[in-house]
Motif scaffolding. Structure first.
Motif, mmCIF file in Angstrom:
data_model
loop_
_atom_site.group_PDB
_atom_site.id
_atom_site.type_symbol
_atom_site.label_atom_id
_atom_site.label_comp_id
_atom_site.label_asym_id
_atom_site.label_seq_id
_atom_site.Cartn_x
_atom_site.Cartn_y
_atom_site.Cartn_z
ATOM 1 N N GLY A 1 -5.366 0.228 -10.385
ATOM 2 C CA GLY A 1 -5.792 0.213 -8.992
ATOM 3 C C GLY A 1 -6.512 1.487 -8.611
ATOM 4 N N TRP A 2 -6.730 1.634 -7.324
ATOM 5 C CA TRP A 2 -7.437 2.784 -6.777
ATOM 6 C C TRP A 2 -6.475 3.679 -6.015
ATOM 7 N N ILE A 3 -6.824 4.946 -5.927
ATOM 8 C CA ILE A 3 -6.067 5.923 -5.149
ATOM 9 C C ILE A 3 -6.956 6.391 -4.005
ATOM 10 N N GLY A 4 -6.562 6.075 -2.790
ATOM 11 C CA GLY A 4 -7.331 6.490 -1.632
ATOM 12 C C GLY A 4 -7.030 7.929 -1.246
ATOM 13 N N CYS A 5 -8.070 8.711 -1.019
ATOM 14 C CA CYS A 5 -7.924 10.125 -0.633
ATOM 15 C C CYS A 5 -7.916 10.195 0.888
ATOM 16 N N GLU A 6 -6.740 9.966 1.468
ATOM 17 C CA GLU A 6 -6.601 9.855 2.914
ATOM 18 C C GLU A 6 -5.991 11.147 3.466
ATOM 19 N N TYR A 7 -6.810 12.187 3.472
ATOM 20 C CA TYR A 7 -6.325 13.474 3.957
ATOM 21 C C TYR A 7 -7.377 14.129 4.839
ATOM 22 N N GLN B 1 0.881 -1.165 0.000
ATOM 23 C CA GLN B 1 0.000 0.000 0.000
ATOM 24 C C GLN B 1 0.922 1.219 0.000
ATOM 25 N N MET B 2 1.038 1.882 -1.134
ATOM 26 C CA MET B 2 2.018 2.951 -1.319
ATOM 27 C C MET B 2 1.326 4.298 -1.122
ATOM 28 N N ASP B 3 1.552 4.891 0.041
ATOM 29 C CA ASP B 3 0.979 6.194 0.351
ATOM 30 C C ASP B 3 2.004 7.262 -0.038
ATOM 31 N N LEU B 4 1.654 8.086 -1.017
ATOM 32 C CA LEU B 4 2.607 9.062 -1.538
ATOM 33 C C LEU B 4 2.939 10.129 -0.503
ATOM 34 N N TYR B 5 2.042 10.385 0.419
ATOM 35 C CA TYR B 5 2.313 11.323 1.516
ATOM 36 C C TYR B 5 3.454 10.802 2.383
ATOM 37 N N HIS B 6 3.345 9.566 2.826
ATOM 38 C CA HIS B 6 4.408 8.991 3.648
ATOM 39 C C HIS B 6 5.705 8.854 2.852
ATOM 40 N N CYS B 7 5.581 8.449 1.600
ATOM 41 C CA CYS B 7 6.765 8.260 0.764
ATOM 42 C C CYS B 7 7.539 9.565 0.605
ATOM 43 N N ARG C 1 9.039 2.848 -10.860
ATOM 44 C CA ARG C 1 9.792 1.635 -10.514
ATOM 45 C C ARG C 1 8.870 0.535 -10.008
ATOM 46 N N TYR C 2 7.947 0.893 -9.120
ATOM 47 C CA TYR C 2 7.217 -0.135 -8.393
ATOM 48 C C TYR C 2 5.859 -0.502 -9.003
ATOM 49 N N LEU C 3 5.138 0.442 -9.588
ATOM 50 C CA LEU C 3 3.811 0.100 -10.097
ATOM 51 C C LEU C 3 3.853 -0.969 -11.187
ATOM 52 N N PRO C 4 4.796 -0.918 -12.120
ATOM 53 C CA PRO C 4 4.800 -1.955 -13.154
ATOM 54 C C PRO C 4 5.112 -3.359 -12.651
ATOM 55 N N THR C 5 5.598 -3.497 -11.409
ATOM 56 C CA THR C 5 5.895 -4.829 -10.888
ATOM 57 C C THR C 5 4.643 -5.636 -10.578
ATOM 58 N N GLY C 6 3.496 -4.963 -10.457
ATOM 59 C CA GLY C 6 2.275 -5.644 -10.055
ATOM 60 C C GLY C 6 2.193 -5.892 -8.565
ATOM 61 N N ARG C 7 3.134 -5.339 -7.807
ATOM 62 C CA ARG C 7 3.186 -5.612 -6.368
ATOM 63 C C ARG C 7 2.730 -4.429 -5.531
ATOM 64 N N VAL C 8 2.203 -3.397 -6.172
ATOM 65 C CA VAL C 8 1.573 -2.293 -5.450
ATOM 66 C C VAL C 8 0.062 -2.460 -5.607
ATOM 67 N N GLY C 9 -0.601 -2.741 -4.515
ATOM 68 C CA GLY C 9 -2.022 -3.033 -4.587
ATOM 69 C C GLY C 9 -2.919 -1.827 -4.438
ATOM 70 N N HIS C 10 -2.366 -0.708 -3.935
ATOM 71 C CA HIS C 10 -3.215 0.446 -3.633
ATOM 72 C C HIS C 10 -2.315 1.655 -3.441
ATOM 73 N N LEU C 11 -2.800 2.823 -3.848
ATOM 74 C CA LEU C 11 -2.123 4.092 -3.613
ATOM 75 C C LEU C 11 -2.972 4.956 -2.686
#
Length: 273
Positions: free
Chosen positions: A241-247, A176-182, A195-205
């Motif tokens: 995938g989906w992008i969660g609006c966690e703000y 679960q890749m949160d761009l805020y934390h990143c 780098r990571y999205l094309p791997t298929g191993r990021v399930g959610h943003l």
């Protein structure tokens, strides 16, 4: 076009939680996420989703004693039985809500221990959870969280998260890749998306403005550029995938405050239409 899910734990704070489903649908969201469903009967939440034409795309496993400061059980030695109970409860809710993804919060580094001392517990628990979730057709997610918002959190970096995936080896264990934390911990967000999205191993943003965790058009991150990167990866079949609006809405818990701050969403929709 990127697909956005309203985080009902943070958005529409002026409303009772169960009334936030209707508000999100009224603003054009087609999906929702939230932290925890367990204070409500699963059938009640399912009814709210159905009545408002919404999809549930993510929620968290029970995190331990949240009100006492616990932030997950997954990496905590000696809490394995409680973790397994949490997984089973979450899977029952996931069945009722038809939710494909469950976030297993890692927890805090235990007093007197190092991350290295907790890694084996973390991997064993994730391996077991992924196996249980696979039987139900669900994914288990892990999220690197910045140590400013949650001091002492076990998992902070994207590279560590992907090393964990390598070690566990379960195809339904994802990040679960949160761009805020990143951004706070590492920066170089666009490069990491590529780098990571094309791997298929990021399930959610997930997204939020940095540093105050308000709307994504407030702060130092250039979200329109990042949405363009995500759109490009989606258009070429490298992510879906989906992008969660966690703000936290900058206007606070005032009537209509969340809706009034959605100019960024309209702009994103127009830019990628």
């Amino acid at each position: 076009m990127p697909r956005f899910a309203a985080n009902l734990s943070m958005l529409y704070p002026e409303l009772d939680f169960l009334d936030r489903f209707e508000a999100a649908a009224r603003d054009g969201f087609e999906a929702v996420e939230f932290l925890f469903p367990y204070a409500y009967p699963a059938h009640e939440l399912a009814a709210r989703l159905q009545a408002n034409g919404l999809r549930q795309v993510l929620f968290n496993l029970p995190p331990g004693q949240w009100d006492d400061g616990e932030r997950g059980l997954t990496a905590l030695p000696g809490r394995e039985a409680e973790f397994r109970e949490a997984v089973q409860l979450a899977l029952r809710y996931a069945d009722a809500l038809d939710c494909p993804r469950l976030h297993a919060m890692a927890g805090l580094v235990a007093p007197g221990l190092r991350r290295e001392d907790m890694q084996a517990t973390y991997l064993d628990n994730l391996r077991w959870a992924a196996e249980q979730a696979a039987r139900a057709g669900r994914d288990i997610l892990i999220e690197p969280i910045n140590p400013r918002d949650i001091p002492g959190f076990f998992l902070n970096r994207q590279d560590h998260a992907h090393q964990v995936l390598d070690a566990v080896g379960a195809p339904n264990l994802k990040v679960q890749m949160d761009l805020y934390h990143c951004q706070i911990v590492e920066g170089d967000v666009a490069t990491k998306l590529r780098r990571y999205l094309p791997t298929g191993r990021v399930g959610h943003l997930q997204i939020a403005g940095v540093p105050q965790r308000h709307e994504p058009d407030l702060g130092e991150l250039n979200h329109p550029y990042l949405f363009g990167v995500i759109d490009e990866l989606m258009a070429t079949g490298q992510w879906d995938g989906w992008i969660g609006c966690e703000y936290r809405p900058s206007r606070g818990a005032v009537p209509g405050g969340t809706s009034a701050g959605l100019g960024w969403l309209r702009a994103a929709q127009a830019a990628t239409a």
